[in-house]
Motif scaffolding. Structure first.
Motif, short mmCIF file in Angstrom:
data_model
loop_
_atom_site.label_atom_id
_atom_site.label_comp_id
_atom_site.label_asym_id
_atom_site.label_seq_id
_atom_site.Cartn_x
_atom_site.Cartn_y
_atom_site.Cartn_z
N ILE A 1 -9.53 -5.35 0.13
CA ILE A 1 -10.24 -6.27 1.02
C ILE A 1 -11.58 -6.68 0.43
N PHE A 2 -12.37 -5.73 0.01
CA PHE A 2 -13.68 -5.97 -0.60
C PHE A 2 -14.60 -6.76 0.33
N GLY A 3 -14.67 -6.32 1.55
CA GLY A 3 -15.53 -6.95 2.53
C GLY A 3 -15.63 -6.08 3.77
N PRO A 4 -16.41 -6.49 4.78
CA PRO A 4 -16.72 -5.64 5.93
C PRO A 4 -15.63 -5.66 7.01
N ILE A 5 -14.38 -5.50 6.60
CA ILE A 5 -13.25 -5.51 7.52
C ILE A 5 -12.44 -4.23 7.30
N LEU A 6 -12.22 -3.48 8.37
CA LEU A 6 -11.49 -2.21 8.27
C LEU A 6 -10.25 -2.25 9.17
N PRO A 7 -9.06 -2.38 8.59
CA PRO A 7 -7.83 -2.31 9.38
C PRO A 7 -7.51 -0.87 9.77
N VAL A 8 -6.85 -0.70 10.91
CA VAL A 8 -6.53 0.63 11.44
C VAL A 8 -5.02 0.82 11.55
N LEU A 9 -4.55 1.92 10.98
CA LEU A 9 -3.16 2.35 11.12
C LEU A 9 -3.17 3.72 11.78
N THR A 10 -2.14 4.06 12.52
CA THR A 10 -2.07 5.38 13.17
C THR A 10 -0.94 6.20 12.57
N PHE A 11 -1.04 7.52 12.75
CA PHE A 11 0.02 8.42 12.31
C PHE A 11 0.14 9.59 13.28
N GLN A 12 1.30 10.23 13.24
CA GLN A 12 1.54 11.44 14.03
C GLN A 12 1.56 12.68 13.14
N GLN A 13 2.14 12.55 11.95
CA GLN A 13 2.23 13.64 10.99
C GLN A 13 1.59 13.21 9.67
N ILE A 14 0.93 14.15 9.00
CA ILE A 14 0.25 13.83 7.75
C ILE A 14 1.22 13.33 6.69
N ASP A 15 2.50 13.71 6.82
CA ASP A 15 3.51 13.25 5.87
C ASP A 15 3.60 11.72 5.85
N GLU A 16 3.34 11.09 6.98
CA GLU A 16 3.39 9.63 7.05
C GLU A 16 2.33 9.03 6.13
N CYS A 17 1.13 9.60 6.14
CA CYS A 17 0.04 9.11 5.28
C CYS A 17 0.38 9.33 3.81
N ILE A 18 0.84 10.53 3.51
CA ILE A 18 1.17 10.86 2.12
C ILE A 18 2.25 9.93 1.58
N GLU A 19 3.28 9.70 2.36
CA GLU A 19 4.37 8.84 1.92
C GLU A 19 3.88 7.40 1.71
N ALA A 20 3.07 6.90 2.63
CA ALA A 20 2.57 5.52 2.52
C ALA A 20 1.70 5.35 1.27
N ILE A 21 0.86 6.34 1.00
CA ILE A 21 -0.03 6.27 -0.17
C ILE A 21 0.78 6.36 -1.46
N ARG A 22 1.76 7.24 -1.48
CA ARG A 22 2.56 7.43 -2.69
C ARG A 22 3.45 6.24 -2.99
N ASN A 23 3.79 5.47 -1.98
CA ASN A 23 4.68 4.32 -2.18
C ASN A 23 3.95 3.06 -2.60
N ARG A 24 2.63 3.16 -2.80
CA ARG A 24 1.83 1.99 -3.16
C ARG A 24 0.99 2.28 -4.40
N PRO A 25 0.41 1.25 -5.01
CA PRO A 25 -0.41 1.48 -6.20
C PRO A 25 -1.48 2.54 -5.95
N LYS A 26 -1.75 3.35 -6.96
CA LYS A 26 -2.69 4.46 -6.82
C LYS A 26 -4.11 3.95 -6.54
#
Length: 455
Positions: free
Chosen positions: A334-359
């Motif tokens: 984004i490189f600007g003053p905008i912060l999108p929000v995503l929610t999760f229930q289990q930390i595995d959701e975050c890990i999977e999302a991060i691993r499936n995208r560019p580092k």
């Protein structure tokens, strides 16, 4: 400007050997430090004019960090430059192994516009302490800083040693056609690819400090007040125009609303009820960047902020909710003053999302759960980051800073800056007092003896 002549003269100066003595390097860093201190007010003024940076933020992120880095280099350089004696295996009996620290030669530093003074000088500090000459190409998007940078460098160093070459894209292209000994680039991923492609023509080694979508994770055990305060500071510092700013927020659904409430409180506390009227609130660097950011405001729903002023190129600190990975705001950094929000229930959701995208270049996690911290560290790949904080990992000379994968190649800061601009040359010093004959083809049962030695 005769770019080939500038580079040729720098190469000749380097070959004279004058830049190699440690006393010379330290003297040059001392001169640089004195110049920064001398021009402190002009630097602050230039940053105010180009980006409307507050005096506090400008000093902290563009001046103070450089003075600290120079002091660190001067203090530790003596131990770094010494030849390093290392072990020698029994197969090399009679010899000794030494690593010599050799500067590359003439280096090119291409600086970005978001921290236009700091990110031009910080790699220069490493280039100087390693014994190189340097050409700096500042960003044309911050012209006041660019002109001042040239003035400071011209007054402090001869152009055969260090010089600033101003200009737009055409100037960068002309510089990249030249045969430098090392290239250090800070900027976007697309331009980083162009730099690497150009460097490949001459097999020039590179450091690429890029960016990416850096997540911040907040779980249900986090200290929400502290998390909100540190996220607001890290995200909206420099109006979000920071390569390691939190790019999006992953928050546990149980604490989402309490966290957003606290984020709203801290935005008001830090920037006022109307940030667009805050004289110290950083502007977006250009109309093109501003228009791109404003287009994201139609994604999801604005729950905090969302206002903007086209005349001043300012966008209020903004939080977007009801966002999905399909939204445009989630495609690139984004490189600007905008912060999108995503929610999760289990930390595995975050890990999977991060691993499936560019580092990402950075990753931040707010949690009181040590096991979660360890999972994030060991199960995701990112350039660097912090647990229960944002941004500050970049400000210690004891931690190298750099990306991985799409977010960059190589790192710097502290000793790593010295190492980045230094070729570590390995030399074996062999004895002439005797000669082990086992390696020669006429040695009887040579293979048998070699197998005994090499195991």
């Amino acid at each position: 400007m005769d770019i080939p002549r500038i580079i040729q003269e720098q190469k000749q100066y380097f070959l004279s050997g004058e830049t190699k003595p440690l006393s010379f390097r330290i003297h040059q860093l001392t001169k640089l430090k004195q110049a920064i201190q001398k021009y402190e007010h002009e630097i602050l003024f230039a940053l105010k004019k180009d980006l409307n940076k507050s005096e506090k933020d400008a000093y902290m992120t563009e001046i103070g960090v450089l003075l600290e880095e120079i002091s660190f280099m001067i203090k530790h350089a003596k131990s770094w430059v010494k030849p390093e004696r290392v072990k020698t295996p029994v197969t090399h009996f009679g010899s000794k192994s030494v690593i010599y620290k050799e500067p590359y030669g003439t280096v090119l530093i291409i600086a970005p516009w978001n921290y236009p003074f700091q990110l031009a000088i910080s790699p220069l500090i490493g280039a100087i302490i390693a014994g190189n000459t340097a050409v700096i190409k500042p960003s044309e998007l911050t012209p006041t800083v660019s002109k001042l940078l040239k003035r400071i460098v011209d007054e402090t160093f001869p152009p055969t040693y260090i010089t600033v070459v101003e200009g737009a894209v055409e100037t960068s292209q002309a510089l990249l056609k030249e045969n430098f000994d090392y290239i250090f680039f800070t900027g976007s991923v697309p331009v980083g690819r162009i730099v690497m492609e150009a460097a490949a023509q001459n097999l020039t080694p590179v450091t690429l400090e890029l960016g990416g979508k850096s997540p911040v994770i907040v779980d249900e055990t986090a200290n929400l007040d502290l998390a909100a305060r540190r996220i607001v500071w890290g995200k909206f510092l420099n109006a979000g125009q920071t390569c390691i700013a939190p790019d999006y927020l992953f928050v546990h659904e149980k604490v989402k609303q309490p966290l957003l409430d606290k984020i709203s409180d801290y935005i008001e506390k830090f920037y006022g009820k109307n940030p667009l009227e805050n004289d110290d609130y950083t502007r977006i660097v250009s109309k093109r960047h501003f228009d791109r950011l404003v287009s994201f405001l139609s994604n999801g729903s604005v729950v905090i902020g969302g206002t903007y002023n086209e005349e001043t190129l300012t966008i209020a600190p903004t939080i977007l909710d009801h966002i999905s990975w399909d939204d445009a705001v989630m495609e690139d950094e984004i490189f600007g003053p905008i912060l999108p929000v995503l929610t999760f229930q289990q930390i595995d959701e975050c890990i999977e999302a991060i691993r499936n995208r560019p580092k990402p270049l950075a990753l931040y996690t707010f949690t009181a759960n040590e096991a979660i911290q360890q999972r994030i560290i060991h199960e995701t790949s990112f350039g660097g980051g912090a647990m229960n904080d944002t941004i500050l990992h970049i400000a210690t000379p004891y931690l190298p800073f750099g990306g991985v994968g799409n977010s960059g190649i190589g790192s710097y800061h502290g000793k790593k800056s010295f190492d980045t601009f230094t070729h570590h040359k390995s030399v074996l010093h062999q004895t002439t007092k005797f000669d082990l004959p086992v390696r020669y083809p006429d040695f009887k049962d040579g293979l048998k003896w070699i197998k005994r030695l090499m195991k």
